[in-house]
Design an enzyme around this catalytic site. Structure first.
Site, PDB file in Angstrom:
ATOM      1  N   PRO A 143       0.856  -1.198   0.000  1.00  0.00           N
ATOM      2  CA  PRO A 143       0.000   0.000   0.000  1.00  0.00           C
ATOM      3  C   PRO A 143       0.881   1.233   0.000  1.00  0.00           C
ATOM      4  CG  PRO A 143      -0.017  -1.085   2.178  1.00  0.00           C
ATOM      5  CD  PRO A 143       0.848  -1.908   1.285  1.00  0.00           C
TER       6      PRO A 143
ATOM      7  N   GLN B 175      -6.956  -1.024   2.951  1.00  0.00           N
ATOM      8  CA  GLN B 175      -6.230  -0.711   4.184  1.00  0.00           C
ATOM      9  C   GLN B 175      -6.826   0.516   4.865  1.00  0.00           C
ATOM     10  OE1 GLN B 175      -2.259   1.206   4.599  1.00  0.00           O
ATOM     11  NE2 GLN B 175      -1.564  -0.773   5.362  1.00  0.00           N
TER      12      GLN B 175
ATOM     13  N   CYS C  80       2.289   3.468   9.901  1.00  0.00           N
ATOM     14  CA  CYS C  80       2.622   4.790   9.350  1.00  0.00           C
ATOM     15  C   CYS C  80       3.388   5.634  10.382  1.00  0.00           C
ATOM     16  CB  CYS C  80       1.348   5.518   8.916  1.00  0.00           C
ATOM     17  SG  CYS C  80       1.735   7.154   8.286  1.00  0.00           S
TER      18      CYS C  80
ATOM     19  N   HIS D 276       7.164  -4.278   7.973  1.00  0.00           N
ATOM     20  CA  HIS D 276       8.195  -3.444   7.351  1.00  0.00           C
ATOM     21  C   HIS D 276       9.343  -3.437   8.367  1.00  0.00           C
ATOM     22  CE1 HIS D 276       9.519   0.881   6.026  1.00  0.00           C
ATOM     23  NE2 HIS D 276      10.427  -0.034   5.788  1.00  0.00           N
TER      24      HIS D 276
ATOM     25  N   ASP E 238      12.945  -2.719   1.354  1.00  0.00           N
ATOM     26  CA  ASP E 238      14.171  -2.695   0.541  1.00  0.00           C
ATOM     27  C   ASP E 238      14.281  -3.825  -0.473  1.00  0.00           C
ATOM     28  OD1 ASP E 238      14.706  -0.487   2.054  1.00  0.00           O
ATOM     29  OD2 ASP E 238      16.416  -1.358   3.131  1.00  0.00           O
TER      30      ASP E 238
ATOM     31  N   GLY F   4       7.289  -2.305  -2.414  1.00  0.00           N
ATOM     32  CA  GLY F   4       6.712  -0.971  -2.533  1.00  0.00           C
ATOM     33  C   GLY F   4       7.458  -0.147  -3.563  1.00  0.00           C
TER      34      GLY F   4
HETATM   35  C1  LIG Z   1       5.051   7.032  -1.202  1.00  0.00           C
HETATM   36  C2  LIG Z   1       4.808   5.996  -0.136  1.00  0.00           C
HETATM   37  C3  LIG Z   1       3.559   5.901   0.422  1.00  0.00           C
HETATM   38  C4  LIG Z   1       3.283   4.942   1.402  1.00  0.00           C
HETATM   39  N1  LIG Z   1       2.018   4.807   1.881  1.00  0.00           N
HETATM   40  C5  LIG Z   1       1.728   3.758   2.708  1.00  0.00           C
HETATM   41  C6  LIG Z   1       0.383   3.469   3.073  1.00  0.00           C
HETATM   42  O1  LIG Z   1      -0.564   4.154   2.673  1.00  0.00           O
HETATM   43  N2  LIG Z   1       0.160   2.402   3.884  1.00  0.00           N
HETATM   44  C7  LIG Z   1       1.190   1.602   4.346  1.00  0.00           C
HETATM   45  O2  LIG Z   1       0.941   0.635   5.076  1.00  0.00           O
HETATM   46  N3  LIG Z   1       2.458   1.856   4.007  1.00  0.00           N
HETATM   47  C8  LIG Z   1       2.747   2.880   3.179  1.00  0.00           C
HETATM   48  N4  LIG Z   1       4.026   3.069   2.775  1.00  0.00           N
HETATM   49  C9  LIG Z   1       5.077   2.117   3.206  1.00  0.00           C
HETATM   50  C10 LIG Z   1       5.219   0.987   2.190  1.00  0.00           C
HETATM   51  O3  LIG Z   1       4.040   0.216   2.121  1.00  0.00           O
HETATM   52  C11 LIG Z   1       6.403   0.054   2.573  1.00  0.00           C
HETATM   53  O4  LIG Z   1       6.159  -0.467   3.846  1.00  0.00           O
HETATM   54  C12 LIG Z   1       7.731   0.806   2.593  1.00  0.00           C
HETATM   55  O5  LIG Z   1       7.869   1.655   1.461  1.00  0.00           O
HETATM   56  C13 LIG Z   1       8.908  -0.192   2.621  1.00  0.00           C
HETATM   57  O6  LIG Z   1       8.868  -1.059   1.521  1.00  0.00           O
HETATM   58  P1  LIG Z   1       9.773  -0.827   0.193  1.00  0.00           P
HETATM   59  O7  LIG Z   1      11.209  -0.747   0.663  1.00  0.00           O
HETATM   60  O8  LIG Z   1       9.509  -2.039  -0.639  1.00  0.00           O
HETATM   61  O9  LIG Z   1       9.331   0.446  -0.429  1.00  0.00           O
HETATM   62  C14 LIG Z   1       4.323   4.056   1.834  1.00  0.00           C
HETATM   63  C15 LIG Z   1       5.591   4.181   1.278  1.00  0.00           C
HETATM   64  C16 LIG Z   1       5.839   5.123   0.294  1.00  0.00           C
HETATM   65  C17 LIG Z   1       7.226   5.198  -0.310  1.00  0.00           C
END
Ligand SMILES: Cc1cc2nc3c(=O)[nH]c(=O)nc-3n(C[C@H](O)[C@H](O)[C@H](O)COP(=O)(O)O)c2cc1C
Length: 329
Positions: free
Chosen positions: A17, A71, A101, A171, A206, A228
Site C-alpha cells: 500500500p 487498508q 505509518c 516493514h 528494501d 513498494g
Molecule cells: C510514497 C509511499 C507511500 C506509502 N504509503 C503507505 C500506506 O498508505 N500504507 C502503508 O501501510 N504503508 C505505506 N508506505 C510504506 C510501504 O508500504 C512500505 O512499507 C515501505 O515503502 C517499505 O517497503 P519498500 O522498501 O519495498 O518500499 C508508503 C511508502 C511510500 C514510499
C-alpha cells in the site's frame, strides 16, 4: 500460502500500500505484471465514516485486481469499527489495518505506528476491527517496533494471531528509523522462529530486485514478500522476481518501447479512474521511475509535466525516440 481462504500460491509477491501511488490503475497494472495480491493506500477511518467522496473513491476497485485488500487507519475504535463495516460493504477480499505509518500528524492522533507504543491499544483496535469484519479476513501491517528499545514484534504477532488476525506484514524498520538506514531483515527471521506463530508473515523493506526478493525468502523464511518503492515505474519486478524464484534466471530489462507503452497504458487507466485533471496529475509520481536511465528521459519528463490533458502526454510518450529527442524538442 493462504490468508484465511485466499490462495496465494507458493512464495507470493505483494504490492505494498502506498499513498497516492497504489491506486486502482497502478494495482491493475501490477496484477497484470504478476503481483499476487494488491492493497489500497491507507484510508482514514474518520473520512470513511464521514462519507468523504475521496475516501470512498479510494476504496473502489476492479474485479481484475482481486485478490485485493482495503487498508484503513485511525486512532478511535468507533471510527475503525464504522470504517470496517463500510469497507466490508465494498466487498474486498480482506481488510488490512495500518499500524505502521510513521508520519507525525497520523501518530499524534493515536493512529498508524502509535500503537507500537501501546500494545494494549493495538489489541483493542485490532479486536474491534476483527469483530466488525465478521467473515472477512483482517490482516495487519506494522513495523518492528517504535524504536530500538521496543522491538517486540514476536509478542505483537502472537497477540494479533490470538485475536483472529489472519496475516501480518512487517516493514523491517522501527518507527524511529522512518525510511532511514537499511531494513533489518534479521528480525524477520527471528520473528518466523517465534514458537507458536502460525499466521503467515509477509516481509517488507528494501526489496528492489528479483535477487533481493529471493534473498528475503531464503534468508528470513517469510511466507510472502511485499514490494513498494521497487515497483513504482517498474511493475515488471513482479514477473521478473517470479521467474527468478522459479528458474534462477534473470529476464532482460523491459525495452524502452515496452516502458513507454506500459506507462501510457497506466495513464489511460488513470484518466478513466480519476477523470482527466486528477488522472494526469497523479501520474506525475510515476514518470520519473518509468523513464529512469533513459537518454533524454528527463527532458521528456519535463515536457510531460507541462501538460494538463492526456492526449498530448500520450503523444509525447508514444512518439519519443531517445536519439531524436533533441531534434523534436
Ligand atoms: C510514497 C509511499 C507511500 C506509502 N504509503 C503507505 C500506506 O498508505 N500504507 C502503508 O501501510 N504503508 C505505506 N508506505 C510504506 C510501504 O508500504 C512500505 O512499507 C515501505 O515503502 C517499505 O517497503 P519498500 O522498501 O519495498 O518500499 C508508503 C511508502 C511510500 C514510499
Amino acid at each position: 500460502m493462504y490468508i484465511d481462504q485466499i490462495q496465494l500460491g507458493n512464495r507470493p509477491l505483494f504490492l505494498a500500500p502506498m499513498e497516492d501511488v497504489s491506486d486502482s490503475p497502478f494495482r491493475q497494472i501490477c496484477r497484470r505484471k504478476g503481483a499476487d495480491i494488491v492493497y489500497t493506500e491507507f484510508i482514514s477511518s474518520e473520512a470513511i465514516i464521514r462519507d468523504s467522496d475521496i475516501a470512498l473513491h479510494k476504496m473502489h476497485f476492479e474485479e481484475a485486481e482481486r485478490p485485493f485488500g482495503i487498508q484503513i487507519f485511525g486512532g478511535r475504535e468507533e471510527a475503525m469499527e464504522g470504517a470496517t463495516k463500510v469497507a466490508k460493504a465494498n466487498n474486498p477480499d480482506l481488510i488490512d489495518i495500518n499500524f505502521g505509518c510513521p508520519v507525525y500528524k497520523i501518530v499524534k492522533k493515536g493512529a498508524g505506528s502509535a500503537c507500537l507504543k501501546d500494545l494494549g491499544m493495538m489489541e483493542r483496535m485490532a479486536g474491534t476491527v476483527v469483530d466488525a469484519a465478521g467473515d472477512y479476513p483482517v490482516t495487519v501491517k506494522t513495523r518492528l517496533g517504535w524504536d530500538d528499545h521496543t522491538i517486540r514484534i514476536g509478542e505483537v504477532a502472537l497477540m494479533l494471531q490470538r485475536i483472529g488476525v489472519k496475516a501480518l506484514t512487517v516493514h523491517a524498520r522501527t518507527r524511529s528509523q522512518k525510511y532511514k538506514g537499511d531494513a533489518r531483515w534479521e528480525y524477520l527471521k527471528k520473528l518466523k522462529n517465534t514458537p507458536g506463530l502460525e499466521i503467515p508473515i509477509i516481509g517488507n523493506g528494501d526489496v528492489t530486485t528479483p535477487e533481493l526478493a529471493k534473498k528475503m525468502f531464503d534468508e528470513t523464511g517469510v511466507d510472502g514478500v511485499m514490494i513498494g518503492r521497487g515497483a513504482i515505474g517498474n511493475p515488471w519486478i513482479f514477473e521478473h522476481a517470479r521467474h527468478y524464484l522459479e528458474t534462477g534466471e534473470l529476464l532482460p530489462n523491459p525495452t524502452l518501447r515496452e516502458r513507454l507503452e506500459l506507462c501510457a497504458e497506466q495513464l489511460r487507466l488513470s484518466v478513466a479512474h480519476h477523470g482527466e485533471r486528477y488522472g494526469v496529475i497523479i501520474m506525475k509520481k510515476h514518470y520519473g521511475q518509468y523513464l529512469k536511465g533513459v537518454r533524454n528521459g528527463k527532458k521528456l519528463r519535463a515536457a510531460i509535466m507541462e501538460e494538463k490533458e492526456m492526449e498530448p502526454v500520450l503523444e509525447l510518450l508514444l512518439n519519443f525516440r531517445e536519439e531524436e529527442y533533441f531534434a523534436v524538442a
